[in-house]
Design an enzyme around this catalytic site. Sequence first.
Site, PDB file in Angstrom:
ATOM      1  N   GLU A  56       0.884  -1.235  -0.033  1.00  0.00           N
ATOM      2  CA  GLU A  56      -0.103  -0.083  -0.139  1.00  0.00           C
ATOM      3  C   GLU A  56       0.803   1.398   0.024  1.00  0.00           C
ATOM      4  OE1 GLU A  56      -4.065  -1.039   2.148  1.00  0.00           O
ATOM      5  OE2 GLU A  56      -2.295  -1.374   3.418  1.00  0.00           O
TER       6      GLU A  56
ATOM      7  N   GLU B 286      -3.884  -9.514   3.953  1.00  0.00           N
ATOM      8  CA  GLU B 286      -4.471  -9.156   5.210  1.00  0.00           C
ATOM      9  C   GLU B 286      -5.725 -10.240   5.347  1.00  0.00           C
ATOM     10  OE1 GLU B 286      -2.509  -5.217   4.215  1.00  0.00           O
ATOM     11  OE2 GLU B 286      -3.321  -6.973   3.207  1.00  0.00           O
TER      12      GLU B 286
END
Length: 258
Positions: free
Chosen positions: A112, A132
């Site tokens: 990210e 995640e």
Amino acid sequence: MPRDSVELEVEGAVATIRLDNPPLNTLTGPMRHALKEAAEAVAARSDVRAVMLCAAGERAFSVGSDITTFPHDAVEGRVVSESEHAAYRALESLPQPLVAALRGDVLGGGLELALTADLRVADAEARFGLPEVRIGVFASGGGTQRLPALVGAGRASLLLLTGRAIDAGTALAWGLVSQVTPVGQAESAARELAEELAALPKLAMSATKRCVREGLRRGREAGEAAEIAAIAEVYASRDAQEGARAFLEKRAPRFVHR
């Protein structure tokens, strides 16, 4: 500079922002705050015309947050997420072009973070993923927004929903990275690219970046309106006039970045 930190260095017209928490460069709260501060410091410097984002160590650019530091309630979770978004937004909003040098694991919050760059240069052995969901959370640091804009909703959803990782060759084919280098050469290649960008006219570079971002955020019509407004100013710049003269005179332009 201690570990668990972010270093900012300026050499010539290129600033380097470096994660320094090897071997995996896990991202901590203080590091996110430091990333935001570094981005704000660079944005305010008129002498910096390109930025490189990289990391210490050989094993990973970053694997994201340390699982042992995950929040345990909604209030704390919101605070952490807001801090993460603020840091990444500051990097993405830099007026200067941002080049990321990626090697080893580029996972979770590390990916990210890399998505805030305009250009990504990857080592041939780099690995990319957003795992995640495999531990019960999701890529909430901008991953659900920036990744689809870059590689398309289908490919982004494959990574976001399965937690799978892809190799550098696949990342290049998907457009997730701009260049793949031999092992160990990503940082030097990223530096060369940043220096190339820094030599080009500053106003044209920042206007290009601003218009691309505006179109991605608000749609094509807004992006075209941004182009019209920006080019009017760029045409009047000394560098635009110099570029035109140099072309007609068949010589290399001498830009002054004004």
